[in-house]
Design a protein around this motif. Sequence first.
Motif, short mmCIF file in Angstrom:
data_model
loop_
_atom_site.label_atom_id
_atom_site.label_comp_id
_atom_site.label_asym_id
_atom_site.label_seq_id
_atom_site.Cartn_x
_atom_site.Cartn_y
_atom_site.Cartn_z
N GLU A 421 47.38 -46.68 8.45
CA GLU A 421 48.04 -47.62 9.21
C GLU A 421 47.58 -49.15 8.97
OE1 GLU A 421 46.98 -46.63 13.60
OE2 GLU A 421 45.88 -48.45 13.05
N PHE A 422 48.68 -50.13 9.71
CA PHE A 422 48.45 -50.83 8.62
C PHE A 422 48.82 -51.32 10.40
CE2 PHE A 422 50.69 -49.68 4.58
CZ PHE A 422 50.31 -50.29 4.28
N ASP A 423 47.86 -53.16 10.37
CA ASP A 423 47.78 -52.98 11.72
C ASP A 423 47.80 -54.86 11.93
OD1 ASP A 423 46.96 -54.24 14.38
OD2 ASP A 423 45.38 -53.71 14.27
N TYR A 424 49.41 -55.50 12.37
CA TYR A 424 49.69 -56.13 11.58
C TYR A 424 50.10 -57.58 13.28
CZ TYR A 424 52.59 -60.64 10.29
OH TYR A 424 52.95 -61.88 9.83
N THR A 430 51.33 -61.01 20.29
CA THR A 430 51.94 -59.25 19.77
C THR A 430 51.17 -59.10 18.49
OG1 THR A 430 53.87 -60.86 20.31
CG2 THR A 430 54.10 -58.69 19.03
N THR A 431 50.98 -57.82 18.10
CA THR A 431 50.87 -57.29 17.78
C THR A 431 51.40 -55.40 17.16
OG1 THR A 431 48.28 -57.98 18.25
CG2 THR A 431 48.61 -55.81 17.12
N PHE A 432 51.73 -55.56 15.85
CA PHE A 432 52.07 -53.75 15.47
C PHE A 432 51.55 -53.20 14.60
CE2 PHE A 432 55.25 -57.40 15.82
CZ PHE A 432 56.63 -57.11 16.72
N HIS A 461 52.23 -54.13 20.58
CA HIS A 461 51.22 -54.60 21.92
C HIS A 461 51.72 -55.95 22.03
CE1 HIS A 461 47.39 -51.14 21.83
NE2 HIS A 461 48.36 -50.75 21.52
N GLN A 462 51.46 -56.52 23.29
CA GLN A 462 51.95 -57.57 23.99
C GLN A 462 51.36 -58.44 25.07
OE1 GLN A 462 54.95 -59.31 22.82
NE2 GLN A 462 53.98 -61.50 23.91
#
Length: 747
Positions: A421-424, A430-432, A461-462
């Motif tokens: 999993e990548f968490d950007y 804002t997080t993707f 997530h916003q």
Amino acid sequence: MTTKFQPRLVRTILAVSIAAIGTAAWAEDDEIRELITPTSTVEVGMGWVSDDSFKFGDYTGLNRSGAHLIGNVELNRRFNDGPGYFMLNARDLGLNSRSLNIETGEQGNYGLRLSYDEIPKLFSDSYQTPFLNPGSTNVLLPPGFVRGAATTNMTTLNASMRPFNVESKREAVGLGFAKQLPKGWDVDLRVKREHKDGNRFIGAVIGNSGGNPRAAILPEPVNYTTDEIEALARYTDKQLQMQFGYYGSFFRNQNNALTWANPFASSVWVAATTPGVSAYNQGSLALPPDNQFHQVSASAGYTLTKDTRVSGSFSLGRMLQNDAFLPYTVNPALAATATPLPRSSLDGRIDTTHLDLKIASKLMPKLNFHALYRYDERDNKTPQATYAYIGGDSQSQAAAGLGKVRTNLPGSSTKQQIDAEFDYHYTNSTTFKLGYDYEWAKKTFEAIKDEREHTIKADVHQHFNDMVSGGFGYAYSDRKTSEYDASAPFVAGFSPAYVATQFTTTLPLNGLWDNVPAQKKFFMAPRKRDKVKAFLNITPTESVDLHMDVDYKDDDYHASQYGLQRATGWAVNLDASFRATDALSGHVFTSVDRYSTGQRSIALGGNRAAVTNPGFDWTAGIVDRTVSFGAGVRYAPARKYEVGGDLVRANSTGSVTVWTGPAIAAATQATPLPDLKTSLRRLDLFGTYKLQKDVSVKVKYIFERFSSADWAIDQVAPATLANVIGTNETSPNYNVHFVGVSLSYQF
């Protein structure tokens, strides 16, 4: 108790005389002392329950009407303001759901623990049975009982029915010792003994095939003892954390079998008998056998750099079961003389292996990465043997090579999983997240040899502003399997001679399968799954919080001609909390969920040729719906008293619809099943009033209304079913009031 000084106290200090200032200072000192010194509480009172109800008292012990003691103790003490401590917590001392926990020791050095708890499990207080001594290991019929081929032929059945409460109780005692050792090490030892005593339901069946099984619902005697031991050694420093452990579980059942007199007539079955001796006097079944489980484990976590951490665990386990076998049958006239048991016991053994490795790293200032590898192996080393069994205490022993000669199948499996999993963090708001999972497994003695499942998932997530935030996620899974071979367990379990007799190409069509060959078990069938989730948080003011979330799941068993074909579920949850003033607060919630399944099968009976005729198909749709609502309020205008209440309502309905093909409908028309219904209404009111600084009066009132309707329980009279003796039970329905008044002393 508030953690801030009351504003009026500050105003008093500024306004009054020097003497009053001293008084206020003492009050301030008392409040600070309460914050930094552990307090103890003793609560004693009386509670009253209006009506008997097994359902209301399940797990709580409040099943009997009348008064009971309210007793709760919380004792916290420090020895000479040093590291030594003593804690005692006792709850519900007046009920059979009581618990006690005692801890003592020296903080940072050692600790001792003692725990005791008991809890009742109440199955039914409306159960009835014709047997004289239900709950024992050998139940008998009353003198003069008239046996019959069907329940309608048992002319004394209704008069023989008598009530019996089916219930059990669990008691557990635990001991623990913990010790801090030099250089970052500590050890922890825990032992626990749990005993269960009472009864639970079990189906007692005589007969095996050809439409001859007959049954009664009996209370299974429960007399279990489980001993557990766990030993841990831990090491901790800034970079490295390790743990080594052993866990053992030892289960013993004081009862090895349940035997019952057969209430059905011998004419139901045909078998060789000894002259003058009935072959079908009684039935018997084995109860849970004694067994053991041992596991050694190790786990560790290590911080490689300030941005990267790795961790993992490894364990080896062994399950053992070696209880002596019961004889093939309890009826001497059917005793196995041709082929005795091949072994005296199963000598069961399963070895387990688990390994997982994890890494978490910050690859870039805004990019995080998580990965996991997991390995699970279940290696079944139970020896195989061939058993010429006697079907349901009702048939002669089969000759070698026939259908009643089976070989046990010790199934094993190996499962592996990789997750990434990548968490950007695109912006501060804002997080993707983007992830991929891959699982694969191998199996033995199953209809499939292996399966593989791919899952792709994404989330966002916003934070829109200080008042609004939300998120949305989607995951897609695709499970594929090797060719589904329904004959694999059949061929492995029967003798080659019998298998050869079952494979023909002429009608009636036989085959190497127990179930319909095109019917796949849903947990081993190809499946496509969609999952969606979303949430929204709104905080319009500092005093109001709103939350909403939605979950949806759709499972499509696209390759299953028969069996479970689709399962869909969704749920919506809304909740809000508010604080109108420092004294008044409350909350509200509601939720709605719906789960539905669709399955398809075929009515074969003894006609296997019907597998090619879609007119014998039938389908069933099952829908479960639940709606719940709740609200609560708390009002504490002063430290002198507090009042509040909670209201909960919940309703659930389960519907089953069946459609049949024309070939079935021509013989019998499917009748819709009644809905399954459950309704709960509950009101909780409570209040606390301080008589003085350390003495309070507590009052509690509960009203609970519960109603249910279950066609599998309700109106099943003793002779409603031809081949099963009904139990005359009723679904739980009750209106119960509870009132409790107690005095609490804090010191």
